[in-house]
Write an enzyme that holds these catalytic residues in place. Structure first.
Site, mmCIF file in Angstrom:
data_model
loop_
_atom_site.group_PDB
_atom_site.id
_atom_site.type_symbol
_atom_site.label_atom_id
_atom_site.label_comp_id
_atom_site.label_asym_id
_atom_site.label_seq_id
_atom_site.Cartn_x
_atom_site.Cartn_y
_atom_site.Cartn_z
ATOM 1 C CG ASP A 53 -7.215 -0.452 -1.377
ATOM 2 O OD1 ASP A 53 -8.033 -1.489 -1.875
ATOM 3 O OD2 ASP A 53 -6.269 -0.811 -0.257
ATOM 4 C CG HIS A 65 -7.328 -4.530 -0.194
ATOM 5 N ND1 HIS A 65 -7.288 -3.407 0.608
ATOM 6 C CD2 HIS A 65 -7.629 -5.737 0.787
ATOM 7 C CE1 HIS A 65 -7.665 -3.792 1.848
ATOM 8 N NE2 HIS A 65 -7.830 -5.001 1.897
ATOM 9 C CB SER A 118 -7.310 -6.502 4.747
ATOM 10 O OG SER A 118 -8.339 -6.325 4.333
#
Lengths: 387, 265
Positions: B217, B245, B95
């Site tokens: 996602d 995610h 991320s």
């Protein structure tokens, strides 16, 4: 006795599920809703056909809530197998928001792979409004705290000289550190000022207490000493006037060490007087530091204080060290910092006034593990050849 | 302060082998890698850490000025590498940590051998024809979400609720701290993460990269993964058949396989 016939309770599993007093749904491993109860549909306004096999629970959330879902709720569920009291907003079909609290459990199959997530949804409109008010109150409190803290710092700056004066023939250094985290006004003060081309006054004092009340006494003490220095020449007479002012004001009491420095044809003469304050030190090269003057009465307590002057002729490189009890009474693990450590510090860092104030402050702070329980004020003067 | 303590750095695997450094994204802690990192211990020196404010890090080291941009976080990566004397580093960032790793690799290209970017996004907010997936209002709602959940949690913290006896994935102690951070720190990290725009940095990443994209996602959609892959000078692109995610939690085997294959190339 007449028996009233009770209506039958519908406790079928079907009814317990559909009419449960909370929204209830379960999702498949891919996130899609597999089953949802009537309470959830009534709460949110969705039709069963809109949701089952079509939407995932995250699809019903606000975009911000979806990010929260992905970054906190889903990992929590994966790692701990459950999530509790997650605050989210469900977007209803008409676009309005329904604040909810969510509890969820993750069930796994025999191989450990996720099988289903069971989600209980509680309406939380009233509670969330109350929480928002709490949050706003908390934010207001934080703003007030910041304001109070900045006010304290501003006030503090008015209680010590903005910039000590340049006095020919004297080198000066001062350190001031209020107790704690600096959010409160300290009760220690110091002042250095000239009253003529050959005379100057150094004062270090300690007002009982802290905060705004102490600050008013500090301001009174500082200004009274300045005014007294115009009328009187002896430090004991100046402190007498301060004693009268404090008694008249009835606002508090304080201790002060005062030194009047006078330049004569033979160099500087220092006259010291203490009103209940730790005695200043005179440090001379190759000699142990010695205390100047005699202990007098704390000021603002009685009408006729015992205050005595003691005059000493100074030599070049002599150091005068004035301080407050935040130095000597700093508490370590088993004892106080004390005068012996103070004298050792002076010897260690002399002859530079700046090195003494900085080194002493650092050692006193270190002695109490970095947290100053009391204010600390240190002023050091050194006699240097005139320019 | 010592970066090892500050970030609760944990080193396992083979001491003298090439180092692989795992960085967690916004929200949780190094625990996010618990199903992936152990796989690499037989071939690499494996290092894990927490961003300041998360997991076992030292929250007193949080500096709002330093962490007002992702560069402050990239600085942390470099400080950890220096403290452990890591060379030829394989950096695996999830991320926002993917972008942080890219920034670190731009600052000290000689330090990094390869980057694995898991669910990266160089910009979360839509901009003209660029689709990041969110609007600024969405991000405001996220910040509000964080604050509401802080209230819910602060009261629920005291008694640790009865543990899930059949599958105690996390110890109670870990669970109590997992995904929990000082709300002020979480808020600023969210702002810095979701308001950042690092699109212009991507062309400057010299190291070979692997872009790991989830097929579904909600935070970094496939179009963003494709954008990252197309903009990086040297990257491989793998789409994982995974929802969400956090493939490091939801699809750890596929994630591990993809990273492993990239490192064997």
């Amino acid at each position: 006795m007449v028996e009233v016939e009770q209506p039958p309770v519908d406790d079928s599993a079907e009814n317990l599920y559909e009419q449960a007093p909370c929204g209830y749904l379960c999702t498949r491993p891919d996130g899609k809703i597999a089953k949802v109860n009537q309470t959830f549909l009534s709460l949110t306004g969705y039709e069963r056909a809109d949701l089952v096999d079509r939407a995932s629970f995250a699809d019903l959330l606000t975009a911000g809530g979806r990010i929260y879902h992905e970054t906190h709720y889903a990992p929590m569920l994966q790692m701990a197998g459950r999530a509790r009291e997650i605050a989210l907003d469900i977007v209803k079909p008409d676009g309005s928001r329904l604040p909810v609290l969510v509890n969820a459990n993750l069930e796994r199959d025999d191989t450990g792979a996720p099988r289903t997530v069971r989600v209980a949804v509680f309406e939380a409109t009233g509670r969330r409004e109350y929480e928002r008010e709490l949050l706003r109150a908390k934010q207001r409190a934080e703003i007030s705290e910041r304001r109070a803290s900045s006010l304290a710092q501003t006030l503090q700056q008015t209680l010590i000289p903005h910039r000590p004066p340049d006095i020919d023939g004297l080198e000066l250094s001062a350190q001031y550190r209020p107790a704690g985290d600096g959010t409160e006004v300290g009760g220690d003060f110091y002042d250095v000022f000239e009253i003529g081309p050959n005379d100057c006054v150094v004062a270090v004092g300690d007002v009982r207490g802290k905060g705004v009340e102490a600050a008013t006494v500090t301001a009174l003490a500082r200004h009274t000493i300045r005014a007294a220095a115009v009328r009187e020449t002896r430090p004991s007479a100046m402190l007498d006037l301060l004693n009268e002012a404090l008694l008249a004001d009835k606002s508090g009491f304080c201790s002060v060490a005062l030194i009047v420095l006078c330049r004569t044809s033979n160099g500087w003469e220092a006259t010291a007087c203490s009103g209940g304050h730790p005695l200043p030190y005179l440090a001379r090269a190759n000699q142990s530091p010695r205390a100047l003057g005699t202990h007098g009465t704390v000021l603002g307590v009685m009408a006729d204080p015992s205050l005595m002057d003691k005059t000493t002729r100074l030599q070049n490189d002599d150091l005068l060290v004035l301080y407050t009890d935040g130095v000597t009474e700093a508490r370590g693990e088993s004892d106080q910092f004390g005068e012996d450590r103070l004298q050792a510090c002076i010897r260690k860092y002399m002859p530079s006034p700046k090195a003494i104030t900085a080194g002493l402050l650092e050692e006193v702070l270190e002695f109490q593990s970095g947290y100053a329980r009391d204010d600390i004020a240190i002023v050091v003067l050194k006699v240097v050849p005139p320019e | 302060m010592d970066p090892i303590k500050r970030h609760d750095v944990k080193v396992t695997g083979l001491d003298d082998s090439q180092p692989i450094l795992f960085a967690h994204g916004f929200g949780c802690s190094q625990q996010m890698w618990r199903y992936v990192a152990p796989h690499f211990e037989s071939r690499f020196q494996v290092a894990l850490f927490d961003w300041v404010g998360y997991g076992g890090s030292d929250p007193s080291a949080y500096d709002p000025d330093k962490y007002s941009t992702l560069d402050g976080y990239a600085q942390d990566v470099l400080e950890i590498c220096e403290a452990l004397d890591l060379q030829e580093v394989i950096f695996v960032g999830h991320s926002v940590a993917a972008m942080i790793g890219a920034l670190a690799a731009i600052k000290q290209p000689e330090r990094f051998a390869r980057l694995v970017l898991v669910c990266p996004s160089p910009r979360y907010i839509d901009d003209g024809t660029y689709v990041g997936g969110f609007s600024e209002q969405d991000i405001d709602e996220l910040l509000e979400s964080l604050e509401s959940n802080y209230l819910g949690w602060s009261s629920a913290m005291a008694p640790v609720i009865m543990a899930n006896a059949d599958r105690p994935e996390l110890s109670e102690e870990l669970e109590a701290s997992f995904c929990r951070a000082d709300p002020k720190i979480a808020r600023q990290f969210a702002e810095v993460t979701f308001l950042s725009d690092n699109r212009a940095d991507l062309p400057h990443v010299a190291a070979p990269c692997l872009v790991l994209q989830c097929s579904k996602d909600a935070i970094a959609p496939v179009s963003v993964g494709e954008y990252v892959h197309a903009t990086l000078p040297n990257s491989a692109y793998v789409v994982l058949d995974a929802t969400g995610h956090c493939p490091n939690l939801s699809a750890p085997e596929a994630t591990t396989r993809a990273i492993d294959a990239f490192l064997r190339e």
